[in-house]
Design an enzyme around this catalytic site. Sequence first.
Site, short mmCIF file in Angstrom:
data_model
loop_
_atom_site.label_atom_id
_atom_site.label_comp_id
_atom_site.label_asym_id
_atom_site.label_seq_id
_atom_site.Cartn_x
_atom_site.Cartn_y
_atom_site.Cartn_z
N ASP A 39 35.38 35.53 -32.63
CA ASP A 39 36.65 35.86 -31.97
C ASP A 39 37.45 36.82 -32.86
OD1 ASP A 39 38.47 34.29 -29.58
OD2 ASP A 39 39.55 35.53 -31.04
N ILE A 40 38.07 37.80 -32.24
CA ILE A 40 38.81 38.82 -32.99
C ILE A 40 40.09 38.27 -33.60
CG2 ILE A 40 40.26 39.74 -31.11
CD1 ILE A 40 39.33 42.56 -32.04
N ASN A 97 38.61 27.87 -21.20
CA ASN A 97 39.83 27.97 -20.42
C ASN A 97 39.49 28.54 -19.05
OD1 ASN A 97 41.63 27.16 -22.52
ND2 ASN A 97 41.37 29.17 -23.46
N HIS A 110 33.65 32.46 -20.95
CA HIS A 110 33.37 32.32 -22.38
C HIS A 110 33.70 30.91 -22.81
CE1 HIS A 110 37.42 33.94 -21.81
NE2 HIS A 110 37.79 33.24 -22.87
N HIS A 112 34.69 28.80 -26.22
CA HIS A 112 35.12 28.89 -27.61
C HIS A 112 34.45 27.78 -28.41
CE1 HIS A 112 38.91 31.36 -26.80
NE2 HIS A 112 38.67 30.87 -25.60
P1 AMP Z 1 40.84 32.97 -23.39
O1 AMP Z 1 42.31 32.79 -23.54
O2 AMP Z 1 40.09 31.67 -23.30
O3 AMP Z 1 40.49 33.93 -22.27
O4 AMP Z 1 40.34 33.60 -24.76
C1 AMP Z 1 40.08 34.96 -24.95
C2 AMP Z 1 39.70 35.14 -26.41
O5 AMP Z 1 39.10 36.41 -26.56
C3 AMP Z 1 40.87 35.08 -27.38
O6 AMP Z 1 40.64 34.03 -28.33
C4 AMP Z 1 40.87 36.46 -28.03
O7 AMP Z 1 41.24 36.44 -29.38
C5 AMP Z 1 39.42 36.90 -27.83
N1 AMP Z 1 39.21 38.33 -27.82
C6 AMP Z 1 39.89 39.26 -27.10
N2 AMP Z 1 39.37 40.48 -27.33
C7 AMP Z 1 38.33 40.31 -28.18
C8 AMP Z 1 37.39 41.19 -28.79
N3 AMP Z 1 37.41 42.51 -28.59
N4 AMP Z 1 36.46 40.67 -29.63
C9 AMP Z 1 36.42 39.34 -29.85
N5 AMP Z 1 37.27 38.46 -29.31
C10 AMP Z 1 38.22 38.94 -28.49
#
Ligand code: AMP
Length: 129
Positions: A39-40, A97, A110, A112
């Site tokens: 995760d970024i 989520n 996705h 986590h």
């Molecule tokens: P959600 O709220 O469950 O949709 O989580 C989306 C997740 O994607 C968040 O934890 C972000 O930090 C992560 N995220 C968004 N853009 C990127 C990216 N380019 N690379 C890796 N993780 C990302």
Amino acid sequence: MPIDATEPYDDQNIFAKILRDEIPSRRVYEDAYAIAFHDIAPVAPTHILVIPRGAYVSWDDFSARASDVEIAGFVRAVGTVARAAGLVVPGYRLLANAGPHGGQEVPHLHVHLFAGQPLGPMLAGAPAA
Ligand code: AMP
């Protein structure tokens, strides 16, 4: 901004671009059904995302439309990533989520994987067990 998890799949979403290698990611695993990457913006010492290769918006969409082979492949990939990262014995948390109340922001399914320290109550603001 949380998404509506029933909306049609948007192939311009950020994880679709990661799947196509149009933007970089720190990949830790890939197979025919799934990829995993860091995760970024990690919220735990280990914070890995596992996504199916198929175009599914959410857990709801995936569980309704994916083939049995895709579902098995994705679930096995999640387990493989957790084992390969050494998370089984200390333990970890899985979270998906979905929709506005779930707080889903990226409209590609996705999961986590959080780990690396005791993770506390299951939900923010919940009393400790
Ligand atoms: P959600 O709220 O469950 O949709 O989580 C989306 C997740 O994607 C968040 O934890 C972000 O930090 C992560 N995220 C968004 N853009 C990127 C990216 N380019 N690379 C890796 N993780 C990302």
